[in-house]
Design a protein around this motif. Structure first.
Motif, mmCIF file in Angstrom:
data_model
loop_
_atom_site.group_PDB
_atom_site.id
_atom_site.type_symbol
_atom_site.label_atom_id
_atom_site.label_comp_id
_atom_site.label_asym_id
_atom_site.label_seq_id
_atom_site.Cartn_x
_atom_site.Cartn_y
_atom_site.Cartn_z
ATOM 1 N N LEU A 35 12.113 0.150 0.898
ATOM 2 C CA LEU A 35 12.576 0.540 -0.364
ATOM 3 C C LEU A 35 12.431 2.282 -0.430
ATOM 4 O O LEU A 35 11.567 2.527 0.451
ATOM 5 C CB LEU A 35 11.625 -0.230 -1.372
ATOM 6 C CG LEU A 35 11.530 -1.783 -1.754
ATOM 7 C CD1 LEU A 35 10.520 -2.440 -2.273
ATOM 8 C CD2 LEU A 35 13.069 -1.998 -2.046
ATOM 9 N N ASP A 36 13.069 2.448 -1.225
ATOM 10 C CA ASP A 36 13.102 4.239 -1.499
ATOM 11 C C ASP A 36 11.880 4.504 -2.409
ATOM 12 O O ASP A 36 11.896 4.461 -3.811
ATOM 13 C CB ASP A 36 14.312 4.293 -2.219
ATOM 14 C CG ASP A 36 14.846 5.718 -2.146
ATOM 15 O OD1 ASP A 36 13.725 6.676 -1.616
ATOM 16 O OD2 ASP A 36 15.556 6.234 -2.847
ATOM 17 N N HIS A 37 10.521 4.607 -2.003
ATOM 18 C CA HIS A 37 9.571 5.026 -2.580
ATOM 19 C C HIS A 37 8.567 5.952 -1.561
ATOM 20 O O HIS A 37 8.821 6.021 -0.310
ATOM 21 C CB HIS A 37 8.708 4.141 -3.299
ATOM 22 C CG HIS A 37 8.404 2.894 -2.611
ATOM 23 N ND1 HIS A 37 9.195 1.786 -2.758
ATOM 24 C CD2 HIS A 37 7.356 2.842 -1.444
ATOM 25 C CE1 HIS A 37 8.325 0.858 -1.939
ATOM 26 N NE2 HIS A 37 7.466 1.354 -1.340
ATOM 27 N N PRO A 38 7.889 6.691 -2.181
ATOM 28 C CA PRO A 38 6.953 7.802 -0.970
ATOM 29 C C PRO A 38 6.346 6.791 -0.084
ATOM 30 O O PRO A 38 5.981 5.767 -0.312
ATOM 31 C CB PRO A 38 5.934 8.214 -2.216
ATOM 32 C CG PRO A 38 6.710 8.475 -3.343
ATOM 33 C CD PRO A 38 7.400 7.106 -3.400
ATOM 34 N N LEU A 39 6.019 7.554 1.260
ATOM 35 C CA LEU A 39 5.445 6.775 2.384
ATOM 36 C C LEU A 39 4.044 6.223 1.938
ATOM 37 O O LEU A 39 3.610 5.066 2.377
ATOM 38 C CB LEU A 39 5.159 7.892 3.292
ATOM 39 C CG LEU A 39 4.752 7.294 4.693
ATOM 40 C CD1 LEU A 39 5.486 6.433 5.459
ATOM 41 C CD2 LEU A 39 4.312 8.473 5.440
ATOM 42 N N GLU A 40 3.191 6.963 1.119
ATOM 43 C CA GLU A 40 1.939 6.261 0.724
ATOM 44 C C GLU A 40 2.232 5.144 -0.065
ATOM 45 O O GLU A 40 1.064 4.487 -0.265
ATOM 46 C CB GLU A 40 1.064 7.465 0.336
ATOM 47 C CG GLU A 40 1.714 7.857 -1.147
ATOM 48 C CD GLU A 40 2.510 9.112 -1.100
ATOM 49 O OE1 GLU A 40 2.985 9.853 -2.006
ATOM 50 O OE2 GLU A 40 2.928 9.570 0.060
ATOM 51 N N GLU A 41 3.106 4.872 -0.913
ATOM 52 C CA GLU A 41 3.414 3.611 -1.673
ATOM 53 C C GLU A 41 3.759 2.562 -0.711
ATOM 54 O O GLU A 41 4.234 1.536 -1.357
ATOM 55 C CB GLU A 41 4.002 4.107 -2.872
ATOM 56 C CG GLU A 41 3.608 5.079 -3.884
ATOM 57 C CD GLU A 41 4.343 5.199 -5.044
ATOM 58 O OE1 GLU A 41 5.387 4.393 -5.120
ATOM 59 O OE2 GLU A 41 4.159 6.285 -5.428
ATOM 60 N N ARG A 42 4.119 2.700 0.710
ATOM 61 C CA ARG A 42 4.851 1.750 1.258
ATOM 62 C C ARG A 42 4.072 0.622 1.624
ATOM 63 O O ARG A 42 2.626 1.012 1.852
ATOM 64 C CB ARG A 42 5.619 2.253 2.572
ATOM 65 C CG ARG A 42 6.771 3.052 1.975
ATOM 66 C CD ARG A 42 7.812 3.291 3.030
ATOM 67 N NE ARG A 42 9.218 3.781 2.234
ATOM 68 C CZ ARG A 42 9.371 4.638 2.677
ATOM 69 N NH1 ARG A 42 9.080 5.735 3.222
ATOM 70 N NH2 ARG A 42 10.763 5.175 1.547
ATOM 71 N N ASN A 43 4.364 -0.644 1.965
ATOM 72 C CA ASN A 43 3.067 -1.649 2.018
ATOM 73 C C ASN A 43 3.349 -1.922 3.432
ATOM 74 O O ASN A 43 4.004 -1.165 4.435
ATOM 75 C CB ASN A 43 3.627 -3.108 1.342
ATOM 76 C CG ASN A 43 4.927 -3.555 1.580
ATOM 77 O OD1 ASN A 43 5.345 -3.419 2.758
ATOM 78 N ND2 ASN A 43 5.689 -4.306 0.714
#
Length: 153
Positions: A35-43
């Protein structure tokens, strides 16, 4: 046990397969969606795909659903491309315009087409191939393009 569904994000881990081309055995890896969100928010599932892209010598196939039936607009899919584009450095890249049976590439709205074409122009070593899983249009071309680009690199 591969879960195939008509909606996005059914791949929950790396799936490794093999195919033969030009008397060579090729390893194919299907990665989970990102998904298109910051690296630190990726699961954890997304990070598997990020890690594979970052560490493998490979051809990368970036699929764009031009029918937008996946629930994401072409603009959102292109935005995701730009957010992970650094992972494609020094890799052979193929943008696969998929679902052309639902929305032909030739009749796609000009603004949307230009978004996709801008990706190609901005990316070294990048090719565009149109494809449909339903009609099998372009499926073989995707494979040969990916393998030939990697052989030539």
């Amino acid at each position: 046990n591969v879960d195939v569904q008509p909606y996005a994000f059914t791949t929950k881990s790396l799936f490794v397969g093999h195919c033969d081309y030009r008397y060579l055995r090729w390893q194919v890896i299907d990665t989970p969606g990102i998904l298109d969100h910051p690296l630190e928010e990726r699961n954890t599932i997304e990070m598997q795909a990020i890690t594979a892209l970052a560490h493998l010598t490979c051809s990368v196939l970036y699929f764009i659903d031009i029918s937008e039936q996946c629930g994401y607009s072409i603009e959102q899919q292109c935005s995701l491309f730009y957010s992970i584009q650094p992972l494609f450095a020094n890799k052979q890249l193929i943008v696969v315009v998929n679902k052309v049976d639902q929305q032909p590439w030739e009749t796609l709205e000009i603004e949307k087409k230009q978004m996709v074409e801008k990706i190609i122009e901005a990316s070294p070593n990048c090719s565009l191939v149109t494809m449909s899983n339903v009609s099998e249009h372009g499926v073989s071309e995707v494979k040969t393009t990916a393998c030939d680009k990697l052989l030539a690199a």
